[in-house]
Design a protein around this motif. Structure first.
Motif, PDB file in Angstrom:
ATOM      1  N   ILE A  86       1.106  -1.316   0.015  1.00 28.65           N
ATOM      2  CA  ILE A  86       0.100  -0.052   0.037  1.00 28.65           C
ATOM      3  C   ILE A  86       0.713   1.234   0.114  1.00 28.65           C
ATOM      4  O   ILE A  86       2.303   1.295   0.363  1.00 28.65           O
ATOM      5  N   THR A  87       0.333   2.310  -0.406  1.00 24.25           N
ATOM      6  CA  THR A  87       1.021   3.593  -0.685  1.00 24.25           C
ATOM      7  C   THR A  87       0.287   4.929   0.343  1.00 24.25           C
ATOM      8  O   THR A  87      -0.740   4.508   0.679  1.00 24.25           O
ATOM      9  N   GLY A  88       0.854   5.970   0.255  1.00 22.44           N
ATOM     10  CA  GLY A  88       0.255   7.165   0.619  1.00 22.44           C
ATOM     11  C   GLY A  88      -1.138   7.458   0.146  1.00 22.44           C
ATOM     12  O   GLY A  88      -2.093   7.915   0.663  1.00 22.44           O
ATOM     13  N   ASP A  89      -1.254   7.060  -1.208  1.00 27.99           N
ATOM     14  CA  ASP A  89      -2.363   7.443  -1.884  1.00 27.99           C
ATOM     15  C   ASP A  89      -3.609   6.333  -1.308  1.00 27.99           C
ATOM     16  O   ASP A  89      -4.667   7.088  -1.411  1.00 27.99           O
ATOM     17  N   ASP A  90      -3.272   5.311  -1.060  1.00 28.42           N
ATOM     18  CA  ASP A  90      -4.146   4.519  -0.363  1.00 28.42           C
ATOM     19  C   ASP A  90      -4.926   4.952   1.073  1.00 28.42           C
ATOM     20  O   ASP A  90      -6.134   5.006   1.206  1.00 28.42           O
ATOM     21  N   VAL A  91      -3.983   5.688   1.877  1.00 35.20           N
ATOM     22  CA  VAL A  91      -4.078   6.143   3.144  1.00 35.20           C
ATOM     23  C   VAL A  91      -5.212   7.198   2.847  1.00 35.20           C
ATOM     24  O   VAL A  91      -6.083   7.637   3.413  1.00 35.20           O
ATOM     25  N   LEU A  92      -4.704   8.242   1.882  1.00 36.59           N
ATOM     26  CA  LEU A  92      -5.284   9.480   1.409  1.00 36.59           C
ATOM     27  C   LEU A  92      -6.846   8.937   0.818  1.00 36.59           C
ATOM     28  O   LEU A  92      -7.854   9.649   1.235  1.00 36.59           O
ATOM     29  N   ALA A  93      -6.975   8.225  -0.011  1.00 37.99           N
ATOM     30  CA  ALA A  93      -8.359   7.399  -0.392  1.00 37.99           C
ATOM     31  C   ALA A  93      -9.157   7.038   0.599  1.00 37.99           C
ATOM     32  O   ALA A  93     -10.321   7.197   0.246  1.00 37.99           O
ATOM     33  N   GLU A 121      -5.279  -6.637   0.147  1.00 34.48           N
ATOM     34  CA  GLU A 121      -6.487  -6.404   0.627  1.00 34.48           C
ATOM     35  C   GLU A 121      -6.714  -6.418   2.122  1.00 34.48           C
ATOM     36  O   GLU A 121      -7.137  -5.571   2.834  1.00 34.48           O
ATOM     37  N   ALA A 122      -5.777  -7.175   2.595  1.00 34.37           N
ATOM     38  CA  ALA A 122      -5.691  -7.576   4.110  1.00 34.37           C
ATOM     39  C   ALA A 122      -5.051  -6.201   4.883  1.00 34.37           C
ATOM     40  O   ALA A 122      -5.688  -5.679   5.812  1.00 34.37           O
ATOM     41  N   LEU A 123      -3.992  -5.486   4.157  1.00 32.76           N
ATOM     42  CA  LEU A 123      -3.482  -4.429   4.819  1.00 32.76           C
ATOM     43  C   LEU A 123      -4.551  -3.285   4.562  1.00 32.76           C
ATOM     44  O   LEU A 123      -4.680  -2.607   5.537  1.00 32.76           O
ATOM     45  N   LEU A 124      -5.217  -3.045   3.644  1.00 34.56           N
ATOM     46  CA  LEU A 124      -6.294  -2.110   3.355  1.00 34.56           C
ATOM     47  C   LEU A 124      -7.417  -2.284   4.321  1.00 34.56           C
ATOM     48  O   LEU A 124      -7.692  -1.345   4.976  1.00 34.56           O
ATOM     49  N   SER A 125      -7.762  -3.644   4.547  1.00 27.20           N
ATOM     50  CA  SER A 125      -8.796  -3.834   5.683  1.00 27.20           C
ATOM     51  C   SER A 125      -8.193  -3.430   7.161  1.00 27.20           C
ATOM     52  O   SER A 125      -8.922  -2.741   7.865  1.00 27.20           O
ATOM     53  N   GLU A 126      -7.112  -4.051   7.313  1.00 27.64           N
ATOM     54  CA  GLU A 126      -6.384  -3.257   8.961  1.00 27.64           C
ATOM     55  C   GLU A 126      -6.376  -1.868   8.766  1.00 27.64           C
ATOM     56  O   GLU A 126      -6.666  -1.349   9.814  1.00 27.64           O
ATOM     57  N   LEU A 127      -5.880  -1.329   7.861  1.00 26.05           N
ATOM     58  CA  LEU A 127      -5.862   0.208   7.782  1.00 26.05           C
ATOM     59  C   LEU A 127      -7.099   1.034   7.866  1.00 26.05           C
ATOM     60  O   LEU A 127      -7.159   1.718   8.920  1.00 26.05           O
TER      61      LEU A 127
END
Length: 81
Positions: A19-26, A56-62
């Motif tokens: 994942i990247t900073g763009d994912d966090v911003l999104a 996908e699991a990282l995004l879910s945890e995030l």
């Protein structure tokens, strides 16, 4: 032998956090230090799991951490990176 070790070292490429900073911003985190703090937390989680956690699991945890932080205050840092 030392040659096989050298070859392995030369051929090695570091793994990239999925994942990247763009994912966090999104996910609604405003630009600023919190983006880096969340990335550091997720990188720690990924490393601690032996680099096996999927994007996908990282995004879910995030998402869960963002929800939790929003109810408890701003994100903290990771391991001081």
């Amino acid at each position: 032998s030392w040659r096989s070790i050298l070859t392995a070292a030369v051929d090695w490429t570091p793994r990239r956090l999925p994942i990247t900073g763009d994912d966090v911003l999104a996910l609604g985190v405003p630009p600023g230090p919190a983006v880096g703090a969340y990335l550091a937390e997720m990188e720690d989680h990924w490393i601690d799991a032996g680099f096996t956690v999927s994007r996908e699991a990282l995004l879910s945890e995030l998402r869960q951490r963002i929800i939790s932080q929003n109810s408890n205050g701003p994100a903290g840092g990771g391991r001081g990176r």
